[in-house]
Write an enzyme that holds these catalytic residues in place. Structure first.
Site, PDB file in Angstrom:
ATOM      1  N   CYS A 119       0.859  -1.184   0.000  1.00 48.71           N
ATOM      2  CA  CYS A 119       0.000   0.000   0.000  1.00 48.71           C
ATOM      3  C   CYS A 119       0.896   1.236   0.000  1.00 48.71           C
ATOM      4  O   CYS A 119       2.118   1.120  -0.024  1.00 48.71           O
ATOM      5  CB  CYS A 119      -0.933  -0.009   1.210  1.00 48.71           C
ATOM      6  SG  CYS A 119      -2.315   1.147   1.030  1.00 48.71           S
ATOM      7  N   CYS A 121      -0.233   4.374   1.917  1.00 47.86           N
ATOM      8  CA  CYS A 121      -0.640   5.414   2.863  1.00 47.86           C
ATOM      9  C   CYS A 121       0.418   5.724   3.931  1.00 47.86           C
ATOM     10  O   CYS A 121       0.488   6.841   4.424  1.00 47.86           O
ATOM     11  CB  CYS A 121      -1.973   5.074   3.498  1.00 47.86           C
ATOM     12  SG  CYS A 121      -2.019   3.463   4.285  1.00 47.86           S
ATOM     13  N   CYS A 129      -3.788   6.198  -0.220  1.00 48.90           N
ATOM     14  CA  CYS A 129      -3.250   4.892  -0.635  1.00 48.90           C
ATOM     15  C   CYS A 129      -2.852   4.835  -2.106  1.00 48.90           C
ATOM     16  O   CYS A 129      -2.976   3.797  -2.747  1.00 48.90           O
ATOM     17  CB  CYS A 129      -4.263   3.797  -0.321  1.00 48.90           C
ATOM     18  SG  CYS A 129      -4.697   3.722   1.425  1.00 48.90           S
ATOM     19  N   LYS A 194     -12.319  -4.816   2.014  1.00 51.84           N
ATOM     20  CA  LYS A 194     -11.753  -3.927   3.022  1.00 51.84           C
ATOM     21  C   LYS A 194     -12.662  -2.713   3.153  1.00 51.84           C
ATOM     22  O   LYS A 194     -12.849  -1.959   2.206  1.00 51.84           O
ATOM     23  CB  LYS A 194     -10.350  -3.492   2.616  1.00 51.84           C
ATOM     24  CG  LYS A 194      -9.745  -2.503   3.596  1.00 51.84           C
ATOM     25  CD  LYS A 194      -8.305  -2.205   3.307  1.00 51.84           C
ATOM     26  CE  LYS A 194      -7.767  -1.178   4.284  1.00 51.84           C
ATOM     27  NZ  LYS A 194      -6.369  -0.864   4.046  1.00 51.84           N
ATOM     28  N   ARG A 204      -3.659   3.789  12.391  1.00 52.50           N
ATOM     29  CA  ARG A 204      -3.255   5.015  11.692  1.00 52.50           C
ATOM     30  C   ARG A 204      -2.335   5.858  12.557  1.00 52.50           C
ATOM     31  O   ARG A 204      -1.433   6.509  12.056  1.00 52.50           O
ATOM     32  CB  ARG A 204      -4.482   5.788  11.234  1.00 52.50           C
ATOM     33  CG  ARG A 204      -5.163   5.023  10.114  1.00 52.50           C
ATOM     34  CD  ARG A 204      -6.184   5.815   9.384  1.00 52.50           C
ATOM     35  NE  ARG A 204      -6.846   4.940   8.414  1.00 52.50           N
ATOM     36  CZ  ARG A 204      -8.020   5.181   7.878  1.00 52.50           C
ATOM     37  NH1 ARG A 204      -8.659   6.285   8.194  1.00 52.50           N
ATOM     38  NH2 ARG A 204      -8.542   4.345   7.016  1.00 52.50           N
ATOM     39  N   ARG A 216     -10.926   7.786   3.214  1.00 50.29           N
ATOM     40  CA  ARG A 216     -10.681   6.709   2.257  1.00 50.29           C
ATOM     41  C   ARG A 216     -11.965   6.138   1.650  1.00 50.29           C
ATOM     42  O   ARG A 216     -11.958   5.052   1.088  1.00 50.29           O
ATOM     43  CB  ARG A 216      -9.915   5.574   2.946  1.00 50.29           C
ATOM     44  CG  ARG A 216      -8.571   5.962   3.515  1.00 50.29           C
ATOM     45  CD  ARG A 216      -7.647   4.757   3.584  1.00 50.29           C
ATOM     46  NE  ARG A 216      -6.643   4.832   4.628  1.00 50.29           N
ATOM     47  CZ  ARG A 216      -5.663   5.718   4.700  1.00 50.29           C
ATOM     48  NH1 ARG A 216      -5.544   6.646   3.783  1.00 50.29           N
ATOM     49  NH2 ARG A 216      -4.805   5.689   5.695  1.00 50.29           N
ATOM     50  N   GLU A 232     -16.357  -8.101  -4.974  1.00 53.95           N
ATOM     51  CA  GLU A 232     -14.922  -7.821  -4.797  1.00 53.95           C
ATOM     52  C   GLU A 232     -14.119  -9.125  -4.705  1.00 53.95           C
ATOM     53  O   GLU A 232     -13.068  -9.269  -5.330  1.00 53.95           O
ATOM     54  CB  GLU A 232     -14.685  -7.002  -3.519  1.00 53.95           C
ATOM     55  CG  GLU A 232     -15.038  -5.525  -3.626  1.00 53.95           C
ATOM     56  CD  GLU A 232     -13.976  -4.715  -4.378  1.00 53.95           C
ATOM     57  OE1 GLU A 232     -13.046  -5.302  -4.945  1.00 53.95           O
ATOM     58  OE2 GLU A 232     -14.107  -3.475  -4.394  1.00 53.95           O
ATOM     59  N   LYS A 247     -11.793  -7.495   6.093  1.00 54.39           N
ATOM     60  CA  LYS A 247     -11.235  -6.580   7.091  1.00 54.39           C
ATOM     61  C   LYS A 247     -12.134  -5.387   7.293  1.00 54.39           C
ATOM     62  O   LYS A 247     -12.553  -4.809   6.294  1.00 54.39           O
ATOM     63  CB  LYS A 247      -9.865  -6.117   6.590  1.00 54.39           C
ATOM     64  CG  LYS A 247      -9.185  -5.094   7.455  1.00 54.39           C
ATOM     65  CD  LYS A 247      -7.948  -4.608   6.782  1.00 54.39           C
ATOM     66  CE  LYS A 247      -7.370  -3.472   7.588  1.00 54.39           C
ATOM     67  NZ  LYS A 247      -6.366  -2.762   6.872  1.00 54.39           N
ATOM     68  N   SER A 273      -6.677  -3.184  14.462  1.00 49.33           N
ATOM     69  CA  SER A 273      -6.140  -2.462  15.619  1.00 49.33           C
ATOM     70  C   SER A 273      -7.217  -1.989  16.599  1.00 49.33           C
ATOM     71  O   SER A 273      -7.043  -2.067  17.806  1.00 49.33           O
ATOM     72  CB  SER A 273      -5.314  -1.272  15.131  1.00 49.33           C
ATOM     73  OG  SER A 273      -6.098  -0.415  14.320  1.00 49.33           O
ATOM     74  N   TYR A 312      -3.085  -8.909  16.346  1.00 47.02           N
ATOM     75  CA  TYR A 312      -2.038  -8.409  17.249  1.00 47.02           C
ATOM     76  C   TYR A 312      -1.956  -9.265  18.512  1.00 47.02           C
ATOM     77  O   TYR A 312      -1.061  -9.089  19.322  1.00 47.02           O
ATOM     78  CB  TYR A 312      -2.309  -6.932  17.591  1.00 47.02           C
ATOM     79  CG  TYR A 312      -2.408  -6.085  16.333  1.00 47.02           C
ATOM     80  CD1 TYR A 312      -1.248  -5.658  15.682  1.00 47.02           C
ATOM     81  CD2 TYR A 312      -3.636  -5.775  15.755  1.00 47.02           C
ATOM     82  CE1 TYR A 312      -1.326  -4.926  14.501  1.00 47.02           C
ATOM     83  CE2 TYR A 312      -3.727  -5.043  14.575  1.00 47.02           C
ATOM     84  CZ  TYR A 312      -2.565  -4.623  13.955  1.00 47.02           C
ATOM     85  OH  TYR A 312      -2.638  -3.925  12.781  1.00 47.02           O
TER      86      TYR A 312
HETATM   87  C1  PBG Z   1      -2.992   0.232   4.897  1.00 46.47           C
HETATM   88  C2  PBG Z   1      -3.583  -0.569   5.972  1.00 46.47           C
HETATM   89  C3  PBG Z   1      -4.430  -0.181   7.015  1.00 46.47           C
HETATM   90  C4  PBG Z   1      -4.565  -1.298   7.843  1.00 46.47           C
HETATM   91  C5  PBG Z   1      -3.859  -2.345   7.253  1.00 46.47           C
HETATM   92  N1  PBG Z   1      -3.282  -1.878   6.090  1.00 46.47           N
HETATM   93  C6  PBG Z   1      -5.016   1.141   7.380  1.00 46.47           C
HETATM   94  C7  PBG Z   1      -5.983   1.831   6.527  1.00 46.47           C
HETATM   95  O1  PBG Z   1      -6.479   1.327   5.520  1.00 46.47           O
HETATM   96  O2  PBG Z   1      -6.230   2.980   6.873  1.00 46.47           O
HETATM   97  C8  PBG Z   1      -5.328  -1.338   9.131  1.00 46.47           C
HETATM   98  C9  PBG Z   1      -4.889  -2.361  10.097  1.00 46.47           C
HETATM   99  C10 PBG Z   1      -5.433  -2.225  11.466  1.00 46.47           C
HETATM  100  O3  PBG Z   1      -6.234  -1.324  11.782  1.00 46.47           O
HETATM  101  O4  PBG Z   1      -5.037  -3.041  12.289  1.00 46.47           O
HETATM  102  N2  PBG Z   1      -3.808   0.663   3.916  1.00 46.47           N
END
Ligand code: PBG
Length: 326
Positions: A119, A121, A129, A194, A204, A216, A232, A247, A273, A312
């Site tokens: 990615c 970002c 991104c 996603k 972030r 986004r 998708e 996700k 996260s 995590y």
């Molecule tokens: C990058 C990306 C993100 C996450 C994984 N890859 C953040 C986003 O899309 O803003 C999030 C992972 C997480 O929150 O644990 N694009």
């Protein structure tokens, strides 16, 4: 049927419960996300994600040795670059943070799959991104850079690349670029469904990747949609994805279930996260039992149909499962 049929009969003791248990979480299911940064001897805790760190490459190598020792099959790497620019050129630089990390891991850690998040970002000055044109991300210009990034990760030794950008056509373009460069053996785990989710908040902060302007929602999926996730996944499957990902996980168990029913493909769920941080925060306040909630959350993803879980909690789970076996 009552009183002949009594559902409680099979719940009477732990041996019975073990016997009829339908789903199991094992260490084989886990992928641990890690954050790598420049420097040496750096291990800074990420305040929004207790127990997770920004690690320089030398510390990352130690951490990955421990992860491999715990029997976790793979890690996914996120990079914090030395410097950012308009297009995120660190992502395809031979000496980029991820490339440097992959080479060190391949040299010093045995038996661990190295997966890279593909990615922009974390690497762009604007935090989006891809390539920005007139305030929005230009899909096709971004595809060219995604292909460069994926090939560069493969050249450094990545086993698997994982696009998380949500551009249209990226899986096909990456597959073609990888194959053309001789990397037919490198697999693709696509972040297929996603969502534009508030659950990425702590990440972030960790990755310093909040867009400086806008959000986004122009490329990530709208949370109310389900059928769209099926489309998708279908596209990514046709374009050559090896693993499909959903996700976040917890608020999207229905999507995990539907995709697993529809496609006979390995399916990954990303326990993101925000889902992690909520458990940590509530446990710290004494409101819930962290270990039990962690295990209940993760088994719900397996029950819904996930084969793989990015989390995590991976190390905590691996330790707990190993303890139970003893
Ligand atoms: C990058 C990306 C993100 C996450 C994984 N890859 C953040 C986003 O899309 O803003 C999030 C992972 C997480 O929150 O644990 N694009």
């Amino acid at each position: 049927m009552f009183p002949t049929v009594r559902m409680r009969r099979m719940r009477g003791n732990e041996n019975l419960r073990r016997m009829v248990r339908e789903n199991r979480l094992t260490v084989d299911d886990l992928i641990m996300p890690l954050f790598v940064c420049p420097g040496e001897g750096v291990k800074n805790e990420i305040s929004s994600m207790p127990g997770n760190y920004h690690m320089s490459v030398d510390v990352l190598v130690e951490e990955c040795r421990e992860i491999a020792r715990l029997g976790i099959p793979g890690v996914i790497l996120f990079g914090i670059p030395e410097s950012k620019d308009e297009v995120g050129s660190d992502t395809w630089s031979e000496n980029g943070i991820i490339q440097t990390a992959i080479r060190a891991l391949k040299k010093d850690v045995k038996d661990l799959l190295i997966i890279t998040d593909v990615c922009f970002c974390e690497y762009t000055s604007h935090g989006h991104c891809g390539v920005l044109k007139n305030g929005s991300v230009d899909n096709d210009a971004t595809l060219i850079n995604l292909a460069k990034q994926a090939v560069s990760h493969a050249q450094a030794g990545a086993d698997m690349v994982s696009p998380s950008d949500m551009m249209d056509g990226r899986v096909g373009v990456m597959r073609e670029a990888l194959d053309g460069a001789g990397f037919t053996h490198v697999s693709i785990m696509a972040y297929s469904a996603k969502y534009a989710s508030a659950f990425y908040g702590p990440f972030r902060e960790a990755a310093d990747s909040t867009p400086s302007e806008g959000d986004r929602r122009g490329y990530q999926m709208d949370p109310p949609n389900g059928d769209e996730a099926i489309r998708e996944a279908e596209l990514d499957k046709m374009e050559g994805a090896d693993i499909i990902m959903v996700k976040p996980a917890l608020s999207y168990l229905d999507i995990i279930y539907r995709i697993k029913q529809e496609f006979s493909m390995p399916l990954a769920a990303y326990n993101v996260s925000g889902e992690f941080a909520m458990v940590k925060a509530a446990a710290e306040k004494g409101l819930i039992d962290e270990e039990k909630v962690m295990m209940e959350m993760l088994i719900s993803m397996k029950r819904a149909g996930a084969d793989i879980i990015l989390t995590y909690f991976a190390k905590d789970v691996a330790r707990l499962l190993a303890e139970r076996e003893r």
